[in-house]
Design a protein around this motif. Structure first.
Motif, PDB file in Angstrom:
ATOM      1  N   GLU A   3      13.561  -4.731  -3.240  1.00 16.35           N
ATOM      2  CA  GLU A   3      12.607  -5.419  -4.122  1.00 16.35           C
ATOM      3  C   GLU A   3      11.405  -5.921  -3.323  1.00 16.35           C
ATOM      4  O   GLU A   3      10.256  -5.832  -3.788  1.00 16.35           O
ATOM      5  CB  GLU A   3      13.291  -6.588  -4.820  1.00 16.35           C
ATOM      6  N   ARG A   4      11.659  -6.446  -2.160  1.00 17.75           N
ATOM      7  CA  ARG A   4      10.580  -7.006  -1.345  1.00 17.75           C
ATOM      8  C   ARG A   4       9.572  -5.921  -0.963  1.00 17.75           C
ATOM      9  O   ARG A   4       8.355  -6.125  -1.077  1.00 17.75           O
ATOM     10  CB  ARG A   4      11.167  -7.654  -0.093  1.00 17.75           C
ATOM     11  N   LYS A  52       1.310  -4.613  -4.492  1.00 15.16           N
ATOM     12  CA  LYS A  52       0.124  -5.379  -4.069  1.00 15.16           C
ATOM     13  C   LYS A  52      -0.831  -4.499  -3.279  1.00 15.16           C
ATOM     14  O   LYS A  52      -2.050  -4.582  -3.449  1.00 15.16           O
ATOM     15  CB  LYS A  52       0.563  -6.587  -3.222  1.00 15.16           C
ATOM     16  N   THR A  83       0.693  -7.771  -8.666  1.00 11.17           N
ATOM     17  CA  THR A  83       2.139  -7.840  -8.576  1.00 11.17           C
ATOM     18  C   THR A  83       2.732  -6.868  -9.588  1.00 11.17           C
ATOM     19  O   THR A  83       2.043  -6.395 -10.498  1.00 11.17           O
ATOM     20  CB  THR A  83       2.647  -9.254  -8.900  1.00 11.17           C
ATOM     21  N   PHE A  84       4.018  -6.573  -9.437  1.00  4.10           N
ATOM     22  CA  PHE A  84       4.678  -5.698 -10.420  1.00  4.10           C
ATOM     23  C   PHE A  84       4.547  -6.282 -11.821  1.00  4.10           C
ATOM     24  O   PHE A  84       4.251  -5.555 -12.781  1.00  4.10           O
ATOM     25  CB  PHE A  84       6.164  -5.529 -10.055  1.00  4.10           C
ATOM     26  N   HIS A  85       4.761  -7.581 -11.956  1.00  2.00           N
ATOM     27  CA  HIS A  85       4.719  -8.237 -13.267  1.00  2.00           C
ATOM     28  C   HIS A  85       3.349  -8.047 -13.929  1.00  2.00           C
ATOM     29  O   HIS A  85       3.266  -7.680 -15.109  1.00  2.00           O
ATOM     30  CB  HIS A  85       5.028  -9.721 -13.108  1.00  2.00           C
ATOM     31  N   GLN A  94       7.598  -4.764  -4.078  1.00  3.51           N
ATOM     32  CA  GLN A  94       6.556  -5.721  -4.470  1.00  3.51           C
ATOM     33  C   GLN A  94       5.344  -5.600  -3.544  1.00  3.51           C
ATOM     34  O   GLN A  94       4.188  -5.670  -3.992  1.00  3.51           O
ATOM     35  CB  GLN A  94       7.117  -7.146  -4.423  1.00  3.51           C
ATOM     36  N   ARG A  95       5.612  -5.392  -2.250  1.00  5.84           N
ATOM     37  CA  ARG A  95       4.517  -5.242  -1.283  1.00  5.84           C
ATOM     38  C   ARG A  95       3.699  -3.983  -1.588  1.00  5.84           C
ATOM     39  O   ARG A  95       2.471  -3.988  -1.496  1.00  5.84           O
ATOM     40  CB  ARG A  95       5.085  -5.194   0.136  1.00  5.84           C
ATOM     41  N   LEU A 107      11.712  -5.682 -11.663  1.00  2.00           N
ATOM     42  CA  LEU A 107      11.558  -5.189 -10.293  1.00  2.00           C
ATOM     43  C   LEU A 107      12.916  -4.782  -9.716  1.00  2.00           C
ATOM     44  O   LEU A 107      13.021  -3.770  -9.012  1.00  2.00           O
ATOM     45  CB  LEU A 107      10.910  -6.261  -9.419  1.00  2.00           C
TER      46      LEU A 107
END
Length: 298
Positions: free
Chosen positions: A215-216, A223, A229-231, A219-220, A204
């Motif tokens: 990054e925050r 979602k 999530t990215f993962h 990630q949002r 990420l």
């Protein structure tokens, strides 16, 4: 090139009342310039070469889509006679005008219905476009997998994928001509980047630096727009790609397949694969090979 005398007939491709045919071909110099009595969408998945029609020759490279109407003469050629060293790999989606008639009853959107009618009536000339965000490639991969590994409901599922492909073509031809690049479009570019670079060590933080987002916030967005999530999104991309490789490379060992999609630890790959697909990689490959053999014998 001149018009082709060699004509491909739909009866050689369309079986079991399914007016759709999908394959993956490594282009050679064997097939002559030809036309056909069906419509073709051809997507270049690997390599580079040339696409010849009656009027012109175009360079063909990865990510190019070609629309070939009924009666138009064309042929693909690899860039080198040594096709095994420098292969030109093309996914082909063939369909009939009768299929478009059938779909006319289930398309609620007037612009898409009119687009299908134009294609059916040969009012859309041959064209090519570039797959900017990976959406076309993903649909061709899904079409090919579903066609060659049929399950219960595959006929219906293939038609939904085909409708998605037509809608995607319409949007790329029309919508993007009128709207500037938005943040949503930029996020689609990130998803395309992952589809292309999934085998690399993606994180990420790497994406955030590359595309200049926090990054925050990134990630949002994952979602919001993917429900994951990215993962987990990256895991799903890698596993779906591995499903294709397990079938295409039947004799490649599982550790090599794992490495090709970004997993350096085979145990981790197998655990993630089983969680997402419901069976281990070896079991999936064996079942796919058995299903394919049974389908070929029908």
């Amino acid at each position: 090139m001149n018009s082709a005398e060699h004509v491909l007939k739909g009866e050689a491709f369309f079986q079991k009342n399914l007016l759709l045919y999908v394959n993956r071909a490594t282009e050679t110099y064997l097939l002559p310039l030809h036309s056909h009595d069906f419509i073709e969408l051809a997507f270049v998945a690997e390599g580079k070469g040339f696409h010849y029609t009656e009027q012109e020759v175009q360079k063909a490279c990865r990510g190019q889509l070609y629309f070939i109407p009924v009666g138009v003469s064309h042929v693909f050629r690899p860039s080198s006679p040594h096709s095994l060293k420098e292969p030109l790999v093309v996914y082909n989606c063939l369909f009939t005008t009768a299929l478009l008639d059938d779909l006319a009853f289930v398309i609620p959107d007037a612009p898409i219905a009119a687009y299908l009618e134009q294609i059916k009536n040969q009012q859309v000339p041959a064209f090519s476009m570039t797959d900017q965000n990976g959406s076309i490639e993903n649909l061709f991969l899904s079409l090919h997998r579903e066609y060659n590994l049929p399950q219960t409901g595959s006929g219906s599922y293939l038609l939904t994928l085909f409708i998605q492909l037509v809608v995607t073509l319409y949007r790329l031809q029309h919508d993007e001509l009128h709207f500037p690049v938005t943040r949503q479009t930029q996020f689609l570019q990130i998803l395309h980047y992952i589809q292309q670079e999934y085998a690399q060590d993606l994180t990420l933080s790497h994406l955030a630096r590359t595309f200049d987002w926090s990054e925050r916030h990134l990630q949002r967005l994952f979602k919001t727009h993917t429900g994951q999530t990215f993962h987990h999104f990256l895991q799903n991309v890698r596993i779906q790609k591995s499903c294709v490789l397990l079938i295409q490379q039947l004799h490649s060992p599982i550790p090599l397949i794992a490495e090709q999609v970004g997993y350096h630890d085979t145990k981790t790959f197998s655990l993630v694969f089983k969680r997402i697909i419901g069976k281990p990689p070896g079991g999936y490959r064996q079942e796919a090979a058995s299903t394919g053999a049974a389908h070929a014998g029908d």
